[in-house]
Design a protein around this motif. Structure first.
Motif, PDB file in Angstrom:
ATOM      1  N   UNK A 373       0.832  -1.210   0.000  1.00 50.35           N
ATOM      2  CA  UNK A 373       0.000   0.000   0.000  1.00 50.35           C
ATOM      3  C   UNK A 373       0.861   1.253   0.000  1.00 50.35           C
ATOM      4  N   UNK A 374       1.938   1.232   0.774  1.00 48.72           N
ATOM      5  CA  UNK A 374       2.866   2.363   0.749  1.00 48.72           C
ATOM      6  C   UNK A 374       3.514   2.504  -0.618  1.00 48.72           C
ATOM      7  N   UNK A 375       3.872   1.371  -1.250  1.00 48.37           N
ATOM      8  CA  UNK A 375       4.498   1.429  -2.561  1.00 48.37           C
ATOM      9  C   UNK A 375       3.589   2.097  -3.576  1.00 48.37           C
ATOM     10  N   UNK A 376       2.270   1.816  -3.471  1.00 46.45           N
ATOM     11  CA  UNK A 376       1.329   2.453  -4.381  1.00 46.45           C
ATOM     12  C   UNK A 376       1.253   3.954  -4.123  1.00 46.45           C
ATOM     13  N   UNK A 377       1.299   4.363  -2.866  1.00 48.71           N
ATOM     14  CA  UNK A 377       1.262   5.789  -2.545  1.00 48.71           C
ATOM     15  C   UNK A 377       2.514   6.502  -3.012  1.00 48.71           C
ATOM     16  N   UNK A 378       3.686   5.839  -2.908  1.00 48.37           N
ATOM     17  CA  UNK A 378       4.940   6.479  -3.316  1.00 48.37           C
ATOM     18  C   UNK A 378       4.922   6.839  -4.800  1.00 48.37           C
ATOM     19  N   UNK A 379       4.208   6.046  -5.611  1.00 52.99           N
ATOM     20  CA  UNK A 379       4.164   6.317  -7.043  1.00 52.99           C
ATOM     21  C   UNK A 379       3.476   7.643  -7.346  1.00 52.99           C
ATOM     22  N   UNK A 380       2.675   8.110  -6.411  1.00 50.84           N
ATOM     23  CA  UNK A 380       2.015   9.390  -6.602  1.00 50.84           C
ATOM     24  C   UNK A 380       2.754  10.557  -5.991  1.00 50.84           C
ATOM     25  N   UNK A 381       3.960  10.330  -5.433  1.00 54.16           N
ATOM     26  CA  UNK A 381       4.742  11.419  -4.841  1.00 54.16           C
ATOM     27  C   UNK A 381       5.871  11.779  -5.805  1.00 54.16           C
ATOM     28  N   UNK A 382       5.805  12.928  -6.443  1.00 49.70           N
ATOM     29  CA  UNK A 382       6.830  13.271  -7.442  1.00 49.70           C
ATOM     30  C   UNK A 382       8.254  13.248  -6.884  1.00 49.70           C
ATOM     31  N   UNK A 383       8.432  13.702  -5.633  1.00 54.73           N
ATOM     32  CA  UNK A 383       9.788  13.729  -5.071  1.00 54.73           C
ATOM     33  C   UNK A 383      10.336  12.314  -4.905  1.00 54.73           C
ATOM     34  N   UNK A 384       9.469  11.370  -4.496  1.00 58.79           N
ATOM     35  CA  UNK A 384       9.916   9.989  -4.321  1.00 58.79           C
ATOM     36  C   UNK A 384      10.179   9.342  -5.680  1.00 58.79           C
ATOM     37  N   UNK A 385       9.292   9.598  -6.656  1.00 60.05           N
ATOM     38  CA  UNK A 385       9.489   9.031  -7.996  1.00 60.05           C
ATOM     39  C   UNK A 385      10.808   9.520  -8.594  1.00 60.05           C
ATOM     40  N   UNK A 386      11.091  10.823  -8.440  1.00 54.95           N
ATOM     41  CA  UNK A 386      12.345  11.355  -8.972  1.00 54.95           C
ATOM     42  C   UNK A 386      13.549  10.762  -8.245  1.00 54.95           C
ATOM     43  N   UNK A 387      13.445  10.599  -6.920  1.00 52.62           N
ATOM     44  CA  UNK A 387      14.554  10.017  -6.166  1.00 52.62           C
ATOM     45  C   UNK A 387      14.817   8.573  -6.539  1.00 52.62           C
ATOM     46  N   UNK A 388      13.734   7.778  -6.719  1.00 55.63           N
ATOM     47  CA  UNK A 388      13.919   6.388  -7.121  1.00 55.63           C
ATOM     48  C   UNK A 388      14.475   6.279  -8.540  1.00 55.63           C
ATOM     49  N   UNK A 389      14.061   7.205  -9.414  1.00 58.71           N
ATOM     50  CA  UNK A 389      14.606   7.189 -10.766  1.00 58.71           C
ATOM     51  C   UNK A 389      16.103   7.468 -10.761  1.00 58.71           C
ATOM     52  N   UNK A 390      16.526   8.456  -9.944  1.00 60.66           N
ATOM     53  CA  UNK A 390      17.956   8.738  -9.838  1.00 60.66           C
ATOM     54  C   UNK A 390      18.703   7.568  -9.227  1.00 60.66           C
ATOM     55  N   UNK A 391      18.071   6.899  -8.258  1.00 58.52           N
ATOM     56  CA  UNK A 391      18.704   5.730  -7.640  1.00 58.52           C
ATOM     57  C   UNK A 391      18.876   4.610  -8.654  1.00 58.52           C
ATOM     58  N   UNK A 392      17.840   4.356  -9.481  1.00 60.22           N
ATOM     59  CA  UNK A 392      17.948   3.302 -10.493  1.00 60.22           C
ATOM     60  C   UNK A 392      19.029   3.616 -11.513  1.00 60.22           C
ATOM     61  N   UNK A 393      19.172   4.893 -11.879  1.00 61.65           N
ATOM     62  CA  UNK A 393      20.237   5.235 -12.813  1.00 61.65           C
ATOM     63  C   UNK A 393      21.610   4.968 -12.200  1.00 61.65           C
ATOM     64  N   UNK A 394      21.743   5.263 -10.903  1.00 61.70           N
ATOM     65  CA  UNK A 394      23.032   5.036 -10.250  1.00 61.70           C
ATOM     66  C   UNK A 394      23.360   3.554 -10.131  1.00 61.70           C
ATOM     67  N   UNK A 395      22.306   2.712  -9.971  1.00 61.22           N
ATOM     68  CA  UNK A 395      22.537   1.277  -9.747  1.00 61.22           C
ATOM     69  C   UNK A 395      22.599   0.500 -11.058  1.00 61.22           C
ATOM     70  N   UNK A 396      21.658   0.815 -11.999  1.00 55.47           N
ATOM     71  CA  UNK A 396      21.480  -0.042 -13.163  1.00 55.47           C
ATOM     72  C   UNK A 396      22.078   0.507 -14.458  1.00 55.47           C
ATOM     73  N   UNK A 397      22.410   1.779 -14.519  1.00 57.11           N
ATOM     74  CA  UNK A 397      22.940   2.320 -15.762  1.00 57.11           C
ATOM     75  C   UNK A 397      24.256   1.639 -16.106  1.00 57.11           C
ATOM     76  N   UNK A 398      24.560   1.403 -17.381  1.00 51.07           N
ATOM     77  CA  UNK A 398      25.787   0.675 -17.757  1.00 51.07           C
ATOM     78  C   UNK A 398      27.044   1.324 -17.233  1.00 51.07           C
ATOM     79  N   UNK A 399      27.138   2.647 -17.361  1.00 50.55           N
ATOM     80  CA  UNK A 399      28.358   3.333 -16.915  1.00 50.55           C
ATOM     81  C   UNK A 399      28.227   3.908 -15.526  1.00 50.55           C
ATOM     82  N   UNK A 400      27.083   3.729 -14.901  1.00 49.35           N
ATOM     83  CA  UNK A 400      26.889   4.272 -13.566  1.00 49.35           C
ATOM     84  C   UNK A 400      26.564   5.749 -13.619  1.00 49.35           C
TER      85      UNK A 400
END
Length: 437
Positions: A373-400
């Motif tokens: 339920x919290x995960x569903x709410x986080x998807x509606x928080x722009x600050x959290x979505x932007x933070x998770x997107x930056x985190x995924x780029x740092x973890x999963x991007x080929x060059x980091x």
């Protein structure tokens, strides 16, 4: 009159009254002339000293290394030699390398022989002990004659302190007592754990190295166990490397790891407490936390996304991996507030404090699985979505990519959230299925 020549002396005239006495002295003369002269060994010609080197100049604890430096200094010519070591009944011990011999100029300008040996000893328990004398049995050349001389060192008092620093210590089985000058941990995987899929097997090899310790003193293989993986423990190899400054102990532990679920599996860090014999304080070494699964992006196969849409794509991919279908779930009661449990919040804070994006992403995955339920709410928080997107780029991007503000993201994820109110009892969501009135 008969003249006698003594060893190293001037002729001595002796007068005899009788003829028989004169013949006796003439018969003794060849024996006196044939007797070899013996050079006296003076004090200081043969010396043997033993010095105990204690870390931090403090009384050692049980199983802590003490170095015995054995040094001989000899002005005589040495033909044979043998070191007779005391029993060392209350100690384990090992000799560090071979004995060394060399010529050394003495303070009075003469040249003598210097002998050195180093022995590492480890007391079994606390108490007041005495290191009995070492004996260096030397065969010297005394003006053409072999002579055996025992050179002794002085006894050494060696008190061994009892542990008084709270928990742990040499007498407690858990945690493992590990006194050392330094401890290092190396962690390697083959293949990378984040590339493992369900049913595939990877091998983890952890090497622990401790300075000032023999291999038998290193801890047993740590327990690596978590939900969702199957582990097969491999053999443990141990070796002791002898150096002039003391032994270096090395132990290698290995596991074969197989994920049994398709989700991302976080592996917690494993702490190894040890006693720093230099600073005389307890410290911790750590087998780092890792993540199994998660699908690292293969840069050779992935098509480059437009720069403007990359954050949205990364955010969607990250959230889809853990929360696909969460929007179909209903929300909790309108009056209750939702918040991560304490263990999940602490896991996020630990990963943020270590500035470890991989461990932070694993903690986020665990939180989203535990709190849909919290995960569903986080998807509606722009600050959290932007933070998770930056985190995924740092973890999963080929060059980091640059690591985002993990501490700030941990605070956002740790806040309590109020879910939106549920629909009224009439359940308007079913009306489109009723057909026209």
């Amino acid at each position: 009159m008969v003249i006698l020549f003594g060893p190293g002396r001037a002729p001595l005239p002796i007068r005899f009254a009788g003829e028989g006495m004169a013949r006796f002295c003439l018969a003794l003369l060849p024996l006196l002339l044939a007797a070899p002269a013996r050079a006296e060994i003076e004090a200081g010609d043969l010396t043997l000293t033993v010095t105990a080197e204690r870390a931090g100049n403090a009384a050692p604890y049980a199983r802590e290394m003490v170095l015995l430096r054995i040094r001989g200094l000899y002005r005589q010519q040495i033909l044979l030699e043998e070191v007779v070591q005391p029993t060392l009944a209350n100690f384990s011990w090992t000799q560090l390398g071979r004995d060394t011999w060399r010529r050394e100029r003495l303070p009075d300008g003469q040249v003598g022989l210097a002998f050195d040996r180093t022995v590492a000893i480890f007391p079994h328990h606390a108490g007041d002990f005495t290191i009995d004398p070492f004996v260096h049995r030397l065969t010297v050349n005394d003006l053409g004659t072999r002579r055996v001389v025992d050179v002794r060192s002085n006894p050494i008092p060696l008190p061994v302190a009892a542990w008084t620093q709270g928990s742990g210590g040499p007498e407690v089985k858990e945690p493992w007592w590990l006194p050392a000058r330094d401890v290092s941990v190396t962690d390697s995987w083959s293949p990378d754990p984040e590339t493992l899929k369900m049913g595939e097997t990877g091998r983890r090899i952890v090497t622990v190295e401790a300075q000032g310790m023999v291999a038998e003193g290193l801890p047993p293989r740590p327990v690596m166990r978590t939900r969702g993986i199957i582990t097969f423990a491999g053999p443990v190899t141990r070796e002791t490397i002898l150096t002039p400054t003391g032994p270096v102990a090395r132990a290698t532990y290995q596991w074969d790891v197989r994920p049994g679920v398709p989700e991302v599996i976080p592996l917690d860090a494993i702490s190894i407490p040890w006693f720093d014999t230099v600073s005389r304080t307890m410290r911790e070494a750590e087998i780092p936390a890792r993540q199994i699964g998660g699908g690292l992006v293969d840069g050779a196969d992935a098509a480059p996304a437009p720069a403007a849409t990359a954050p949205l794509v990364a955010a969607a991919a990250g959230l889809a991996a853990f929360g696909l279908g969460l929007l179909l779930l209903g929300f909790g009661p309108g009056g209750a507030r939702l918040r991560l449990t304490g263990p999940h919040r602490r896991a996020l804070k630990r990963a943020a404090a270590a500035n470890d994006p991989v461990a932070f992403r694993a903690a986020v995955a665990g939180a989203m699985q535990a709190e849909p339920e919290l995960a569903a709410l986080w998807r509606g928080r722009p600050a959290i979505v932007a933070g998770l997107a930056a985190l995924d780029r740092a973890v999963y991007a080929p060059a980091g990519r640059e690591t985002p503000d993990l501490a700030g993201l941990a605070r956002l994820l740790g806040r309590s959230e109020r879910p939106p109110r549920a629909a009224s009892a009439g359940s308007d969501r079913l009306k489109p299925l009723d057909g026209p009135a």
